[in-house]
Design a protein around this motif. Structure first.
Motif, PDB file in Angstrom:
ATOM      1  N   LEU A  67       0.833  -1.204   0.000  1.00 25.27           N
ATOM      2  CA  LEU A  67       0.000   0.000   0.000  1.00 25.27           C
ATOM      3  C   LEU A  67       0.867   1.254   0.000  1.00 25.27           C
ATOM      4  CD1 LEU A  67      -2.839   1.190   0.011  1.00 25.27           C
ATOM      5  CD2 LEU A  67      -2.816   1.003   2.514  1.00 25.27           C
ATOM      6  N   VAL A  79      -4.220   1.216  -4.981  1.00 23.74           N
ATOM      7  CA  VAL A  79      -4.556   1.599  -3.607  1.00 23.74           C
ATOM      8  C   VAL A  79      -5.937   1.068  -3.249  1.00 23.74           C
ATOM      9  CG1 VAL A  79      -5.110   3.563  -2.101  1.00 23.74           C
ATOM     10  CG2 VAL A  79      -3.040   3.619  -3.501  1.00 23.74           C
ATOM     11  N   LEU A  83      -6.743  -1.616  -0.312  1.00 23.72           N
ATOM     12  CA  LEU A  83      -7.654  -1.270   0.785  1.00 23.72           C
ATOM     13  C   LEU A  83      -8.804  -2.271   0.855  1.00 23.72           C
ATOM     14  CD1 LEU A  83      -7.801   2.615   0.497  1.00 23.72           C
ATOM     15  CD2 LEU A  83      -6.716   1.291   2.325  1.00 23.72           C
ATOM     16  N   PRO A  89      -3.653   1.410   6.194  1.00 23.35           N
ATOM     17  CA  PRO A  89      -2.871   2.579   5.786  1.00 23.35           C
ATOM     18  C   PRO A  89      -1.929   3.111   6.874  1.00 23.35           C
ATOM     19  CG  PRO A  89      -5.182   3.181   6.013  1.00 23.35           C
ATOM     20  CD  PRO A  89      -5.090   1.695   6.202  1.00 23.35           C
ATOM     21  N   ALA A  96       1.516   4.092   4.626  1.00 29.44           N
ATOM     22  CA  ALA A  96       0.909   4.758   3.463  1.00 29.44           C
ATOM     23  C   ALA A  96       0.454   6.166   3.832  1.00 29.44           C
ATOM     24  CB  ALA A  96      -0.257   3.925   2.950  1.00 29.44           C
ATOM     25  N   LEU A 112      -7.062   7.215   1.096  1.00 23.39           N
ATOM     26  CA  LEU A 112      -6.754   6.367   2.253  1.00 23.39           C
ATOM     27  C   LEU A 112      -7.730   6.627   3.399  1.00 23.39           C
ATOM     28  CD1 LEU A 112      -2.881   6.723   2.290  1.00 23.39           C
ATOM     29  CD2 LEU A 112      -4.183   4.667   1.672  1.00 23.39           C
TER      30      LEU A 112
END
Length: 118
Positions: A67, A79, A83, A89, A96, A112
């Protein structure tokens, strides 16, 4: 295997994994196939590896995750896929979130935060 991930050869890499190559194979720096695909901007390869059980929580020797790599490369598709697969994150020494903040990537930071409700 690592070059296939770096170069985004999704189908060929998936065939090797399906034939028994470990999906979480790592190189000497702790980079997984998933990390390399994310870092080199191949969201289709990221998705193929995730579909085969690649662990989005793996960290390399620098404390980076796939990530983190996808955020650094600003790959919205990768991304989102990470997720959706449960990537955190906030995980890692170079998370991230920290990467998006440090490199002033507001679109990634928003993704994020929205993606994980953070």
């Amino acid at each position: 295997m690592f070059d296939l991930a770096r170069d985004g050869h999704s189908e060929e890499l998936a065939a090797y994994v399906d034939a028994g190559v470990p999906v979480n194979l790592t190189n000497d720096k702790g980079d997984t196939l998933l990390m390399l695909a994310a870092y080199h901007g191949h969201p289709d390869t990221v998705a193929a590896l995730l579909a085969r059980g690649a662990d989005p929580a793996r960290e390399n020797e620098r404390g980076q995750t796939a990530l983190t790599a996808a955020v650094f490369k600003q790959s919205r598709e990768a991304v989102t896929a990470l997720l959706d697969a449960g990537a955190d994150p906030h995980q890692g020494n170079q998370s991230a979130i920290a990467t998006a903040t440090f490199f002033e990537l507001p679109a990634m930071l928003e993704l994020l935060q929205r993606g994980r409700g953070t």
